[in-house]
Write a protein that holds these residues in place. Sequence first.
Motif, PDB file in Angstrom:
ATOM      1  N   THR A  55       0.806  -1.368  -0.007  1.00 36.52           N
ATOM      2  CA  THR A  55       0.193   0.028  -0.147  1.00 36.52           C
ATOM      3  C   THR A  55       0.750   1.349   0.019  1.00 36.52           C
ATOM      4  O   THR A  55       0.192   2.344   0.016  1.00 36.52           O
ATOM      5  N   SER A  56       2.159   1.410  -0.187  1.00 39.84           N
ATOM      6  CA  SER A  56       2.960   2.312  -0.047  1.00 39.84           C
ATOM      7  C   SER A  56       2.779   3.268  -1.031  1.00 39.84           C
ATOM      8  O   SER A  56       2.859   4.547  -1.025  1.00 39.84           O
ATOM      9  N   ASN A  57       2.568   2.685  -2.423  1.00 38.20           N
ATOM     10  CA  ASN A  57       2.414   3.544  -3.641  1.00 38.20           C
ATOM     11  C   ASN A  57       1.334   4.394  -3.413  1.00 38.20           C
ATOM     12  O   ASN A  57       1.232   5.591  -3.715  1.00 38.20           O
ATOM     13  N   ILE A  58       0.241   4.002  -2.930  1.00 34.17           N
ATOM     14  CA  ILE A  58      -1.246   4.917  -2.767  1.00 34.17           C
ATOM     15  C   ILE A  58      -0.863   5.946  -1.829  1.00 34.17           C
ATOM     16  O   ILE A  58      -1.309   7.163  -1.713  1.00 34.17           O
ATOM     17  N   ARG A  59       0.097   5.844  -0.747  1.00 33.16           N
ATOM     18  CA  ARG A  59       0.410   6.931   0.036  1.00 33.16           C
ATOM     19  C   ARG A  59       1.342   7.873  -0.465  1.00 33.16           C
ATOM     20  O   ARG A  59       1.252   8.971  -0.260  1.00 33.16           O
ATOM     21  N   LYS A  60       2.071   7.368  -1.279  1.00 31.94           N
ATOM     22  CA  LYS A  60       2.987   8.288  -2.481  1.00 31.94           C
ATOM     23  C   LYS A  60       2.081   9.052  -3.105  1.00 31.94           C
ATOM     24  O   LYS A  60       2.593  10.350  -3.460  1.00 31.94           O
ATOM     25  N   ILE A  61       1.214   8.608  -3.733  1.00 30.51           N
ATOM     26  CA  ILE A  61       0.288   9.410  -4.537  1.00 30.51           C
ATOM     27  C   ILE A  61      -0.449  10.496  -3.598  1.00 30.51           C
ATOM     28  O   ILE A  61      -0.871  11.624  -4.083  1.00 30.51           O
ATOM     29  N   ALA A  62      -1.009   9.876  -2.466  1.00 31.55           N
ATOM     30  CA  ALA A  62      -1.586  10.966  -1.730  1.00 31.55           C
ATOM     31  C   ALA A  62      -0.981  12.016  -0.906  1.00 31.55           C
ATOM     32  O   ALA A  62      -1.386  13.088  -0.883  1.00 31.55           O
ATOM     33  N   ASP A  63       0.433  11.705  -0.869  1.00 28.82           N
ATOM     34  CA  ASP A  63       1.395  12.762   0.150  1.00 28.82           C
ATOM     35  C   ASP A  63       1.398  14.205  -0.462  1.00 28.82           C
ATOM     36  O   ASP A  63       0.793  15.123   0.232  1.00 28.82           O
ATOM     37  N   PRO A  64       1.420  14.481  -1.770  1.00 26.63           N
ATOM     38  CA  PRO A  64       1.396  15.871  -2.173  1.00 26.63           C
ATOM     39  C   PRO A  64       0.055  16.589  -2.061  1.00 26.63           C
ATOM     40  O   PRO A  64       0.082  17.642  -1.862  1.00 26.63           O
ATOM     41  N   PHE A  65      -1.058  15.847  -2.184  1.00 25.58           N
ATOM     42  CA  PHE A  65      -2.309  16.376  -2.070  1.00 25.58           C
ATOM     43  C   PHE A  65      -2.465  16.644  -0.405  1.00 25.58           C
ATOM     44  O   PHE A  65      -3.304  17.816  -0.333  1.00 25.58           O
ATOM     45  N   ILE A  66      -2.242  15.821   0.325  1.00 22.92           N
ATOM     46  CA  ILE A  66      -2.411  16.107   1.980  1.00 22.92           C
ATOM     47  C   ILE A  66      -1.519  17.199   2.134  1.00 22.92           C
ATOM     48  O   ILE A  66      -2.372  18.012   2.885  1.00 22.92           O
ATOM     49  N   ARG A  67      -0.460  17.465   1.796  1.00 26.34           N
ATOM     50  CA  ARG A  67       0.360  18.674   2.138  1.00 26.34           C
ATOM     51  C   ARG A  67      -0.348  19.858   1.512  1.00 26.34           C
ATOM     52  O   ARG A  67      -0.391  20.836   2.491  1.00 26.34           O
ATOM     53  N   GLN A  68      -0.712  19.844   0.345  1.00 23.34           N
ATOM     54  CA  GLN A  68      -1.578  21.043   0.083  1.00 23.34           C
ATOM     55  C   GLN A  68      -2.888  21.275   0.743  1.00 23.34           C
ATOM     56  O   GLN A  68      -3.186  22.524   1.026  1.00 23.34           O
ATOM     57  N   ILE A  69      -3.635  20.156   0.957  1.00 21.43           N
ATOM     58  CA  ILE A  69      -4.787  20.392   1.854  1.00 21.43           C
ATOM     59  C   ILE A  69      -4.657  21.032   3.150  1.00 21.43           C
ATOM     60  O   ILE A  69      -5.387  22.055   3.416  1.00 21.43           O
ATOM     61  N   LEU A  70      -3.614  20.655   3.797  1.00 17.76           N
ATOM     62  CA  LEU A  70      -3.080  21.223   5.209  1.00 17.76           C
ATOM     63  C   LEU A  70      -2.747  22.662   4.943  1.00 17.76           C
ATOM     64  O   LEU A  70      -3.123  23.347   5.759  1.00 17.76           O
ATOM     65  N   ALA A  71      -1.922  22.873   3.934  1.00 17.53           N
ATOM     66  CA  ALA A  71      -1.557  24.333   3.728  1.00 17.53           C
ATOM     67  C   ALA A  71      -2.427  25.248   3.625  1.00 17.53           C
ATOM     68  O   ALA A  71      -2.451  26.225   4.135  1.00 17.53           O
ATOM     69  N   LYS A  72      -3.555  24.642   2.785  1.00 18.56           N
ATOM     70  CA  LYS A  72      -4.582  25.561   2.419  1.00 18.56           C
ATOM     71  C   LYS A  72      -5.564  25.784   3.484  1.00 18.56           C
ATOM     72  O   LYS A  72      -6.247  26.941   3.687  1.00 18.56           O
ATOM     73  N   MET A  73      -5.729  24.657   4.490  1.00 14.78           N
ATOM     74  CA  MET A  73      -6.735  24.951   5.374  1.00 14.78           C
ATOM     75  C   MET A  73      -6.535  25.417   6.748  1.00 14.78           C
ATOM     76  O   MET A  73      -7.494  26.140   7.392  1.00 14.78           O
ATOM     77  N   GLN A  74      -5.387  25.034   7.345  1.00 14.99           N
ATOM     78  CA  GLN A  74      -5.010  25.258   8.805  1.00 14.99           C
ATOM     79  C   GLN A  74      -4.600  26.631   8.737  1.00 14.99           C
ATOM     80  O   GLN A  74      -3.711  27.229   7.966  1.00 14.99           O
ATOM     81  N   GLY A  75      -5.338  27.265   9.457  1.00 15.34           N
ATOM     82  CA  GLY A  75      -5.126  28.759   9.944  1.00 15.34           C
ATOM     83  C   GLY A  75      -5.933  29.760   8.937  1.00 15.34           C
ATOM     84  O   GLY A  75      -5.868  30.857   8.948  1.00 15.34           O
ATOM     85  N   PHE A  76      -6.821  29.004   7.895  1.00 16.62           N
ATOM     86  CA  PHE A  76      -7.368  29.719   6.876  1.00 16.62           C
ATOM     87  C   PHE A  76      -8.428  30.751   7.398  1.00 16.62           C
ATOM     88  O   PHE A  76      -9.602  29.996   8.159  1.00 16.62           O
ATOM     89  N   ASP A  77      -8.485  31.989   7.171  1.00 17.74           N
ATOM     90  CA  ASP A  77      -9.464  32.837   7.568  1.00 17.74           C
ATOM     91  C   ASP A  77     -10.601  32.859   6.358  1.00 17.74           C
ATOM     92  O   ASP A  77     -10.145  33.424   5.170  1.00 17.74           O
ATOM     93  N   PRO A  78     -11.934  32.396   6.638  1.00 12.04           N
ATOM     94  CA  PRO A  78     -12.709  32.188   5.612  1.00 12.04           C
ATOM     95  C   PRO A  78     -13.459  33.521   5.164  1.00 12.04           C
ATOM     96  O   PRO A  78     -14.083  33.747   4.180  1.00 12.04           O
ATOM     97  N   LYS A  79     -13.316  34.760   6.078  1.00 13.61           N
ATOM     98  CA  LYS A  79     -13.622  36.071   5.845  1.00 13.61           C
ATOM     99  C   LYS A  79     -15.108  36.056   5.784  1.00 13.61           C
ATOM    100  O   LYS A  79     -15.458  36.678   4.852  1.00 13.61           O
ATOM    101  N   VAL A  80     -15.763  35.266   6.590  1.00 15.97           N
ATOM    102  CA  VAL A  80     -17.241  35.179   6.403  1.00 15.97           C
ATOM    103  C   VAL A  80     -17.588  35.831   7.942  1.00 15.97           C
ATOM    104  O   VAL A  80     -17.183  35.268   8.775  1.00 15.97           O
ATOM    105  N   THR A  81     -18.600  36.818   7.822  1.00 18.59           N
ATOM    106  CA  THR A  81     -18.747  37.369   9.189  1.00 18.59           C
ATOM    107  C   THR A  81     -19.154  36.533  10.184  1.00 18.59           C
ATOM    108  O   THR A  81     -20.123  35.705  10.219  1.00 18.59           O
TER     109      THR A  81
END
Length: 144
Positions: free
Chosen positions: A85-111
């Motif tokens: 199953t290591s290949n599927i984790r290699k495929i997921a890795d760059p997407f996971i890092r982008q999800i975390l970078a985009k969402m952690q601390g993200f201010d939605p700017k919704v009142t």
Amino acid sequence: MQSDYFALEPVIVERLKDIEGILAINTPFSIDDMLQVVNVSPSLNVIYVGDQVGESVGRGRSAPITQQWLVVLAVQDASAQLEETSNIRKIADPFIRQILAKMQGFDPKVTGYRPFERVNAGVQVGSAAGFAYFPYLFESKLLI
């Protein structure tokens, strides 16, 4: 009072839509619904999980609310079998890092809503029919 209780959903989808390589972003009603319809890889699923309600103030007229939104990455790899199953984790890795970078601390700017915080998902990584699912839970606080 919020004019749209689920105002964060389109904001989250918009925030994630430019992750390179993601082919679809779905907004299923539940994890069970997601498992029935996911057939594109790689894809994201944005799911409203519910609220955590804090102690009421103002004689019960208002309470701090924490909305919970689950972002689930779905990736598929036909070679991902029980023993390899290591290949599927290699495929997921760059997407996971982008999800975390985009969402952690993200201010939605919704009142009324605060920036997102990552918390324990409460849902385990799973797999089915060559797909692997990687869940990440984010919370945003508001006062209603």
